[in-house]
Design a protein around this motif. Structure first.
Motif, PDB file in Angstrom:
ATOM      1  N   HIS A 422       0.815  -1.210   0.000  1.00  0.00           N
ATOM      2  CA  HIS A 422       0.000   0.000   0.000  1.00  0.00           C
ATOM      3  C   HIS A 422       0.855   1.270   0.000  1.00  0.00           C
ATOM      4  O   HIS A 422       0.347   2.354   0.237  1.00  0.00           O
ATOM      5  CB  HIS A 422      -0.920   0.023   1.230  1.00  0.00           C
ATOM      6  CG  HIS A 422      -1.834  -1.168   1.305  1.00  0.00           C
ATOM      7  ND1 HIS A 422      -2.828  -1.402   0.384  1.00  0.00           N
ATOM      8  CD2 HIS A 422      -1.894  -2.197   2.188  1.00  0.00           C
ATOM      9  CE1 HIS A 422      -3.470  -2.525   0.702  1.00  0.00           C
ATOM     10  NE2 HIS A 422      -2.914  -3.023   1.794  1.00  0.00           N
ATOM     11  N   ALA A 423       2.154   1.138  -0.250  1.00  0.00           N
ATOM     12  CA  ALA A 423       3.034   2.305  -0.231  1.00  0.00           C
ATOM     13  C   ALA A 423       2.668   3.259  -1.360  1.00  0.00           C
ATOM     14  O   ALA A 423       2.330   2.841  -2.476  1.00  0.00           O
ATOM     15  CB  ALA A 423       4.492   1.859  -0.364  1.00  0.00           C
ATOM     16  N   GLU A 424       2.720   4.539  -1.089  1.00  0.00           N
ATOM     17  CA  GLU A 424       2.411   5.549  -2.090  1.00  0.00           C
ATOM     18  C   GLU A 424       3.527   5.620  -3.130  1.00  0.00           C
ATOM     19  O   GLU A 424       4.711   5.514  -2.792  1.00  0.00           O
ATOM     20  CB  GLU A 424       2.234   6.908  -1.427  1.00  0.00           C
ATOM     21  CG  GLU A 424       1.020   7.011  -0.511  1.00  0.00           C
ATOM     22  CD  GLU A 424      -0.293   6.932  -1.286  1.00  0.00           C
ATOM     23  OE1 GLU A 424      -0.339   7.460  -2.416  1.00  0.00           O
ATOM     24  OE2 GLU A 424      -1.251   6.334  -0.758  1.00  0.00           O
ATOM     25  N   HIS A 425       3.144   5.798  -4.383  1.00  0.00           N
ATOM     26  CA  HIS A 425       4.110   5.965  -5.464  1.00  0.00           C
ATOM     27  C   HIS A 425       3.592   7.060  -6.381  1.00  0.00           C
ATOM     28  O   HIS A 425       2.388   7.106  -6.692  1.00  0.00           O
ATOM     29  CB  HIS A 425       4.293   4.662  -6.245  1.00  0.00           C
ATOM     30  CG  HIS A 425       5.460   4.671  -7.179  1.00  0.00           C
ATOM     31  ND1 HIS A 425       5.461   5.340  -8.382  1.00  0.00           N
ATOM     32  CD2 HIS A 425       6.698   4.099  -7.065  1.00  0.00           C
ATOM     33  CE1 HIS A 425       6.620   5.172  -8.983  1.00  0.00           C
ATOM     34  NE2 HIS A 425       7.394   4.418  -8.201  1.00  0.00           N
ATOM     35  N   PRO A 426       4.455   7.969  -6.823  1.00  0.00           N
ATOM     36  CA  PRO A 426       3.965   9.099  -7.631  1.00  0.00           C
ATOM     37  C   PRO A 426       3.314   8.697  -8.945  1.00  0.00           C
ATOM     38  O   PRO A 426       2.538   9.474  -9.509  1.00  0.00           O
ATOM     39  CB  PRO A 426       5.233   9.944  -7.862  1.00  0.00           C
ATOM     40  CG  PRO A 426       6.374   9.017  -7.605  1.00  0.00           C
ATOM     41  CD  PRO A 426       5.903   8.069  -6.560  1.00  0.00           C
ATOM     42  N   GLN A 428       1.622   5.617  -9.451  1.00  0.00           N
ATOM     43  CA  GLN A 428       0.631   4.551  -9.314  1.00  0.00           C
ATOM     44  C   GLN A 428      -0.689   4.987  -9.947  1.00  0.00           C
ATOM     45  O   GLN A 428      -0.955   6.183 -10.111  1.00  0.00           O
ATOM     46  CB  GLN A 428       0.429   4.200  -7.848  1.00  0.00           C
ATOM     47  CG  GLN A 428      -0.279   5.264  -7.030  1.00  0.00           C
ATOM     48  CD  GLN A 428      -0.308   4.922  -5.553  1.00  0.00           C
ATOM     49  OE1 GLN A 428       0.735   4.798  -4.901  1.00  0.00           O
ATOM     50  NE2 GLN A 428      -1.510   4.742  -5.016  1.00  0.00           N
ATOM     51  N   SER A 429      -1.513   4.018 -10.302  1.00  0.00           N
ATOM     52  CA  SER A 429      -2.786   4.334 -10.949  1.00  0.00           C
ATOM     53  C   SER A 429      -3.866   3.392 -10.436  1.00  0.00           C
ATOM     54  O   SER A 429      -3.577   2.267 -10.018  1.00  0.00           O
ATOM     55  CB  SER A 429      -2.681   4.214 -12.474  1.00  0.00           C
ATOM     56  OG  SER A 429      -2.365   2.889 -12.849  1.00  0.00           O
ATOM     57  N   ASN A 430      -5.081   3.856 -10.484  1.00  0.00           N
ATOM     58  CA  ASN A 430      -6.223   3.059 -10.056  1.00  0.00           C
ATOM     59  C   ASN A 430      -6.653   2.143 -11.213  1.00  0.00           C
ATOM     60  O   ASN A 430      -6.839   2.616 -12.334  1.00  0.00           O
ATOM     61  CB  ASN A 430      -7.376   3.987  -9.664  1.00  0.00           C
ATOM     62  CG  ASN A 430      -8.520   3.241  -9.000  1.00  0.00           C
ATOM     63  OD1 ASN A 430      -8.976   2.230  -9.495  1.00  0.00           O
ATOM     64  ND2 ASN A 430      -8.982   3.763  -7.870  1.00  0.00           N
ATOM     65  N   ASP A 514      -7.042  -0.656  -3.532  1.00  0.00           N
ATOM     66  CA  ASP A 514      -6.229   0.111  -2.593  1.00  0.00           C
ATOM     67  C   ASP A 514      -4.767  -0.324  -2.603  1.00  0.00           C
ATOM     68  O   ASP A 514      -3.963   0.136  -1.793  1.00  0.00           O
ATOM     69  CB  ASP A 514      -6.782  -0.032  -1.172  1.00  0.00           C
ATOM     70  CG  ASP A 514      -6.811  -1.485  -0.694  1.00  0.00           C
ATOM     71  OD1 ASP A 514      -6.738  -2.391  -1.556  1.00  0.00           O
ATOM     72  OD2 ASP A 514      -6.905  -1.705   0.531  1.00  0.00           O
ATOM     73  N   THR A 516      -0.919  -0.756  -4.405  1.00  0.00           N
ATOM     74  CA  THR A 516      -0.057   0.047  -5.270  1.00  0.00           C
ATOM     75  C   THR A 516       0.153  -0.696  -6.587  1.00  0.00           C
ATOM     76  O   THR A 516       0.866  -1.706  -6.645  1.00  0.00           O
ATOM     77  CB  THR A 516       1.297   0.305  -4.593  1.00  0.00           C
ATOM     78  OG1 THR A 516       1.080   0.910  -3.325  1.00  0.00           O
ATOM     79  CG2 THR A 516       2.138   1.245  -5.450  1.00  0.00           C
TER      80      THR A 516
END
Length: 596
Positions: A422-426, A428-430, A514, A516
């Motif tokens: 679940h780490a944020e990445h600039p 990433q896409s849904n 949810d 990454t």
């Protein structure tokens, strides 16, 4: 006019001979005959003839009544001058053979050029190549993925490729994709970025050829096969994923191979079912359940292909499951059409277990074989976990070899990792946005400000952005949405099979909204998007028997679309291949704010 359904729940009304015998390609003589008549300008007598449903008798009668010629009225002309010209162009066997193989060969050549040209640029570790290239090289040398020192990316790119240790490193994907990447480095050396990307580029090129063979099998037409192959050859997502050494191109290739083998099995199994039934009935015996078909080499091949898909990434399991169910459903409908009295019981309880034994074990063997290096060496991560008496299994599973117990523990750990990312990445896409390509992945960026960049300006920027050709992606998404309606309305087997491939590659990701994830994962199901667009293009083209103005409009629409798609790909190619361009020119490519 022909029509048929299979895995979608309605009988296929085509005569048995209408579907070609199982082979790697359609019968050349039949194809030549069609093309000689000019039919190939659409598909097998036009795509509309393959996809459109049989008219109902009442509607057919109404059309016939409406078609009654009025006295002294001239019949409306059919076809176009282009159809006549095309028939003349394919008037000899030599020309027909040249088109039959030459058209696809030119598309494959174009795909190879777009993927291999300047493949070694940039000479740098790009995006997730930091994992897969270095893991592949240590796998090639040690038999398992090994640890690297901090800052190894720059050293590796500069030719210092042997700084890995003998200590195993924890990885979360099976080894096969990395073995395939390593093969290129084993052949040409790890010092050049060309060689660590070479096999991935080859996989992308091969996929273009396979897609054309699949399209030709769905609609016996070289025109539509070339249409599908050309779009796949020039699309940016497919090009980028062939020019960086990631795993997802291998997922796409092996899954597409499995799809092709399942398609080939349709005719193979149907022919053998009818032979078995005819032989039984000729001897005076009515086979109430139908024969059990053990001779199905394409099912075995499909199992191996989907096993290889899973051995690259576990998402391949969805392809294995989806097409396993499809094989059972095809058998069920084939027995019903053949008049087997207890067709459901015969398919589920007699043929079903046979298909399972032909399909699943070989997939498991291929998957397990991909771990051979880890199993036969001692340095892999957690390789000796089960050697500790406190860890090893007891009771009913105590007989399992310790190496396999350790491997099971490794898989459990990797699964927990996958569901917990679940780490944020600039970038990433849904997954909900993938069909519309809202957030592509920027994999590489470099800048020069001293006029040495080669773009004609003082400042030059180079990028690799996993961005598909907008005209191809958006049209393909719209086409597949239309095909969902068409499947519900007409229940065409080709449409059902295409949408099944799309669903197997895409829908499982909707369970992990949810997590990454990235847009480039969509390469796994892009071939089925392209096939969906090809199906709609065939409907637009129609066939030679259409009235001239409708036929002319269809050809013009598809022709203009192809020209525009090629021009858009030429415009975006610098962003797919790290060509240096000016910042202003780069900005012109960001048609949506989320692309930048």
């Amino acid at each position: 006019m022909t029509s048929g359904t299979d895995a979608v729940g309605s009988p296929d009304t085509r005569p048995v001979a209408a579907e070609q015998p199982a082979a790697a390609s359609v019968d050349l003589a039949d194809e030549r005959a069609r093309e000689a008549a000019g039919a190939d300008l659409g598909t097998d007598a036009g795509a509309g003839a393959v996809l459109a449903p049989e008219p109902e008798p009442a509607a057919d009668a109404e059309r016939a009544a409406e078609a009654e010629p009025v006295a002294d009225a001239e019949p409306e002309s059919r076809g176009t001058r282009l159809d006549d010209w095309w028939a003349r162009m394919l008037a000899t066997p030599r020309r027909r053979a040249l088109w039959y193989w030459g058209g696809p060969a030119l598309v494959v050549l174009l795909a190879a050029v777009l993927r291999f040209w300047n493949l070694g640029h940039p000479q740098a570790i790009v995006f997730d190549e930091t994992y897969y290239v270095k893991d592949a090289w240590s796998l090639w040398n040690n038999g398992y993925e090994s640890t690297w020192p901090d800052g190894a990316d720059e050293g590796f790119a500069n030719g210092d490729t042997d700084t890995f240790s003998d200590d195993g490193v924890y990885v979360v994907h099976p080894p096969l994709g990395k073995w395939m990447i390593a093969l290129g480095m084993g052949l040409g050396g790890a010092e050049s970025a060309f060689w660590w990307r070479a096999t991935t580029a080859l996989a992308g090129t091969a996929a273009v050829f396979i897609l054309m063979m699949v399209a030709r099998r769905l609609w016996p037409s070289t025109i539509l096969a070339v249409f599908a192959g050309l779009l796949f050859a020039i699309d940016g997502n497919a090009i980028v994923m062939s020019r960086v050494a990631l795993l997802d191109n291998w997922v796409m290739l092996f899954a597409l191979l499995g799809f092709w083998f399942v398609l080939l099995d349709r005719g193979w199994a149907r022919d053998r079912l009818h032979r078995g039934l005819d032989a039984a009935r000729a001897s005076g015996y009515e086979p109430h359940y139908g024969p059990a078909l053990w001779s199905r080499p394409w099912v075995i091949a499909a199992g191996a292909a989907f096993g290889a898909t899973t051995a690259v990434k576990w998402s391949g399991l969805w392809f294995l499951a989806a097409f396993g169910l499809y094989l059972v459903l095809v058998d069920l409908l084939a027995r019903r059409r053949a008049g087997v009295p207890f067709w459901a019981t015969g398919a589920l309880l007699k043929q079903g277990p046979v298909t399972f034994l032909l399909y699943v074990p070989v997939a498991f063997v291929v998957y397990l074989a991909s771990w051979t290096g880890w199993l036969t060496t001692d340095g892999g991560y957690d390789r000796h976990w089960a050697d500790d008496p406190a860890n090893r299994a007891t009771g009913v599973f105590s007989w399992v070899p310790l190496a396999l117990q350790s491997l099971w523990k490794y898989h459990d750990s990797a699964y927990q990792y996958h569901i917990g990312v679940h780490a944020e990445h600039p970038w990433q896409s849904n997954p909900l946005t993938w069909l519309f390509m809202i957030r592509p992945t920027n994999m590489y960026f470099a800048s020069t400000d001293d006029g040495s960049g080669g773009c004609g300006g003082d400042t030059c920027w180079s990028s690799i952005i996993g961005l598909g050709n907008p005209l191809i992606w958006w049209a393909a998404a719209a086409a597949c949405l239309y095909l969902v309606y068409r499947l519900a309305r007409y229940r065409e087997w080709q449409v059902g099979l295409i949408l099944l491939g799309l669903a197997a590659g895409y829908l499982p990701w909707l369970m992990y909204l949810d997590r990454t994830v990235f847009q480039f994962y969509s390469i796994a199901f892009e071939p089925y998007l392209i096939l969906g667009l090809t199906a709609v293009a065939g409907l637009i083209l129609g066939d030679r028997d259409d009235v001239w103005w409708r036929r002319e409009r269809g050809i013009a629409t598809v022709g203009v679309y192809l020209v525009l798609a090629v021009l858009v790909s030429a415009f975006f190619y610098p962003l797919w291949s790290a060509m240096p361009i000016t910042p202003d020119f780069r900005q012109l490519h960001f048609w949506l704010p989320s692309w930048g």
